[in-house]
Motif scaffolding. Sequence first.
Motif, mmCIF file in Angstrom:
data_model
loop_
_atom_site.group_PDB
_atom_site.id
_atom_site.type_symbol
_atom_site.label_atom_id
_atom_site.label_comp_id
_atom_site.label_asym_id
_atom_site.label_seq_id
_atom_site.Cartn_x
_atom_site.Cartn_y
_atom_site.Cartn_z
ATOM 1 N N SER A 127 0.814 -1.214 0.000
ATOM 2 C CA SER A 127 0.000 0.000 0.000
ATOM 3 C C SER A 127 0.851 1.268 0.000
ATOM 4 C CB SER A 127 -0.938 0.009 1.214
ATOM 5 O OG SER A 127 -0.221 0.237 2.419
ATOM 6 N N ALA B 17 -3.754 2.252 -2.703
ATOM 7 C CA ALA B 17 -3.352 2.043 -1.304
ATOM 8 C C ALA B 17 -4.524 1.570 -0.454
ATOM 9 C CB ALA B 17 -2.777 3.332 -0.733
ATOM 10 N N TYR C 277 -5.359 -2.124 -1.043
ATOM 11 C CA TYR C 277 -4.461 -3.046 -0.336
ATOM 12 C C TYR C 277 -4.814 -3.121 1.153
ATOM 13 C CZ TYR C 277 -1.130 -3.554 -4.236
ATOM 14 O OH TYR C 277 -0.523 -3.863 -5.429
ATOM 15 N N ILE C 278 -5.097 -1.984 1.760
ATOM 16 C CA ILE C 278 -5.440 -1.965 3.194
ATOM 17 C C ILE C 278 -6.718 -2.750 3.443
ATOM 18 C CG2 ILE C 278 -6.143 -0.475 5.098
ATOM 19 C CD1 ILE C 278 -4.250 1.677 3.869
#
Length: 408
Positions: A107, A175, A178-179
Amino acid sequence: MTTESLAEPTMRVRPGWTVAVVLANVGVFAAWFGPIQVLLAKQSEALAPDNKEFVFGLVTGIGAAVSVVAAPIWGAVSDRTTSRFGRRMPWTLGGALGAAAGLLVLSGAQGVALMLVGWCLVQLFGNAVLAAQTATVPDRVPVEQRGVVGGWVAVAQVPGALVGTALATVFGGIAVGYIACAIFVVLSVLPYVARAQDARLVVAPAFVLRDFLRGFWISPRRYPDFGWAWLTRFLFNVGNSIGLLYLFYYLQDEVGVPDAGTSVLVLTAIYSVCTLVTAIAFGAWSDRLGRRKIFVVASGLVMAVAAVVLAFWPTWPGAVLGAIVLGIGFGVYLSVDFALITEVLPNAVDRAKDLGVINIANSLPQVIAPVIAAPIVKHLGGYPVLYLLSAVITALAGVLVGKVRSVK
């Protein structure tokens, strides 16, 4: 050494246990497919717009090479674990936490090197979860129930791909995607951790490094059915990998859709529904008939048809039809192939390690696929040639399963 953890199971498992195992598998596949289907492709394009195919293939290929090594090693470690929590639960939880850490690295990655580190961590620790979870089926599920339960566990990659693609798409940013995948993979294993009840291995087998390393070679002469089962799964995954690796770019560059990320999500949803419907139906049918091979043969031929559609009809309706046909064929394959494989394992002591060796047939094609696909897309005929090659390999895999003799 307790025999409870090694004995062939006879008690049928309850639906709640199956749901927990399936959810843990959904989590790890979401952690893999969200990046593979959308996030890594977008990140590669953002970092290297003129060389996106190479960067994407490099990252996924090296990550897959890590997976090739990690799968059997985690399996062997799991087989020898004497934790009071059992052989499988510690690696399920620890692997999920490690995979989440890798996703968090991705991320924040602003360069290819950090992308590689993050993705390799996701592959490394995701395989700890997968090795432990696939071994729970021969550990706990009797043979006469494995078509249904094994089918559900195997098909978990389908909702995993759908969830991962959705998490990667709906939040908009790389990002944040991904989190979201990181949070989901940790949450997904908690129901299994809470109710695992893994049988404890009191005394681990003696560790001798030379014998440990030799154990990863399972002679196809001594265990020919295991060898044929490995080869057919390998070919199935080679065919799938070279066809699906560049799906994002196929839709963007060949079909010409305006939003490739959303289009991948739509196709994944269609494919997932078709896969789940056929997997549920055919897994139960396989158990009733006591037959596995005929279903795998049929699935290979159906999946080959899907690849032909994508090769000759590079339009949005063609992509939708290809997703439907592929979902039908893949559902049949997933529901039956896992049950077939659990019936050709050499011994109970090394279930997770042997399934880890089988899982090399899932991950090694991801190493090979970029090497095959990139030059074809760039220089050797483009996507039509790529999908025709996928069709030939998948059909061959279906035919070769007939070589397995000990399973009907």
